[in-house]
Enzyme design. Sequence first.
Site, short mmCIF file in Angstrom:
data_model
loop_
_atom_site.label_atom_id
_atom_site.label_comp_id
_atom_site.label_asym_id
_atom_site.label_seq_id
_atom_site.Cartn_x
_atom_site.Cartn_y
_atom_site.Cartn_z
CD1 TRP A 14 -59.42 -2.18 -14.88
CD2 TRP A 14 -61.48 -2.79 -14.23
NE1 TRP A 14 -60.17 -2.44 -16.01
CE2 TRP A 14 -61.43 -2.81 -15.64
CE3 TRP A 14 -62.68 -3.13 -13.59
CZ2 TRP A 14 -62.52 -3.16 -16.44
CZ3 TRP A 14 -63.78 -3.48 -14.38
CH2 TRP A 14 -63.69 -3.49 -15.78
CG ASP B 29 -57.91 -6.84 -10.41
OD1 ASP B 29 -57.66 -7.79 -11.17
OD2 ASP B 29 -58.75 -5.95 -10.67
CE LYS C 72 -59.24 -7.58 -19.17
NZ LYS C 72 -59.88 -7.06 -17.96
C1 LIG Z 1 -60.80 -6.53 -17.12
C2 LIG Z 1 -60.47 -6.20 -15.71
C3 LIG Z 1 -61.41 -6.37 -14.67
C4 LIG Z 1 -62.84 -6.78 -14.91
O1 LIG Z 1 -62.95 -8.13 -15.14
P1 LIG Z 1 -64.37 -8.84 -15.29
O2 LIG Z 1 -63.96 -10.27 -15.42
O3 LIG Z 1 -65.03 -8.28 -16.52
O4 LIG Z 1 -65.17 -8.57 -14.08
C5 LIG Z 1 -61.00 -6.09 -13.39
N1 LIG Z 1 -59.75 -5.69 -13.11
C6 LIG Z 1 -58.83 -5.51 -14.08
C7 LIG Z 1 -57.46 -5.06 -13.74
C8 LIG Z 1 -59.17 -5.76 -15.41
O5 LIG Z 1 -58.26 -5.59 -16.38
#
Ligand SMILES: *Cc1c(COP(=O)(O)O)cnc(C)c1O
Length: 362
Positions: free
Chosen positions: A103, A173, A197
């Site tokens: 990511w 993030d 999540k």
């Molecule tokens: C799942 C995830 C993403 C992607 O998220 P989307 O909402 O599908 O764009 C980005 N960064 C991390 C750390 C993730 O776990």
Amino acid sequence: MEKRIYNFSAGPAVLPEPVLKEAQEQLFTLPGVGMSILEISHRSKKFDEIIANAKKDMADLLGVPDEYAILFLQGGASLQFSMVPMNLMPPVNKADYIVTGTWSQKAVKEAKRVGTVNISATTETENFKRIPAQSELKLDPEAAYVHFTSNNTIFGTQWMSEPEAGNVPLICDASSDIRHKPLDIRKYGLIYAGAQKNIGPSGVVLVIVRKDLLERSQSTLHTMLNYKIQAENDSLYNTPNTFGIYIISLVGKYLKGLGGLEAMYKMNKDKAGLLYDCIDNSGGYFRGHAEKGARSLMNITFNLPSEELEKKLISEATKAGFDGLKGHRSVGGLRASIYNAFPRQGVADLVDFMNTFMKNNG
Ligand SMILES: *Cc1c(COP(=O)(O)O)cnc(C)c1O
């Protein structure tokens, strides 16, 4: 009603059962409204109340100070890979990125379209099994910001504490570990997290941004991609994901009822401890991917002595009602995602299952 199974999916992921039941009860008509949440206007009084509650609970849980704005946007965390540099990189047009997994790499890819990306550190050559130490970071004091990924969903590693960025705004993030423990929001310039999540359903991304940074958003930006305009319009410039925000409000209320993030953190350490103990006590039969000092409380990644045994365990586990354990292809093996809403009993049952499997296939 059919029995629910244990959902170890990395995302979209398990939600608290009381939240699902409350949503089910209220789906036909919201109390006092006579219409479903799926049918009401995002400009209605009722929706004003729902989004205000969702924001207030988020602020209370995370201790978000007044000098920060809380936004519920769309496009997932992936659109934030673009919005962060578009809004925050100018005018210096360079930023630092710490790369600890897939990511982070995706965030770098989009940032490079806007300006110069300095990779402050990366653990790629070690297949991202650890988090770099502060002393390894090559930080530029003139960077527009420092970006990091607090929990690496695919590799199962997590920062134990934030990197120190001095006066440079820290951008995070936190898609896969936000709200798993208390945070000091004041350490951050901006935090974003896809909701699916640890916040609610997919289709909403949370952005918490220090208000002074909104002055960096230039008026030449497309309206929907402009943090300042989204903040001025309280996330209602266009039609938001009304249902998603409603579920977020229910999850927030539920977490507060459980005792907030201190309580969550205790439960998360306990749950993850069960599984890591099983791995550590298996005499090397189960091998964790992450180095011990970098182990995630949310995504637990491990391998077996052979790919064949991994396949067999996954197949037998699926039959026994443990879903979503297959690891991401870049690590292989297994991954158990045990976010806030994942029940302790499910982890305990998986540990029993793994120990029995090891006895029978040792
Ligand atoms: C799942 C995830 C993403 C992607 O998220 P989307 O909402 O599908 O764009 C980005 N960064 C991390 C750390 C993730 O776990």
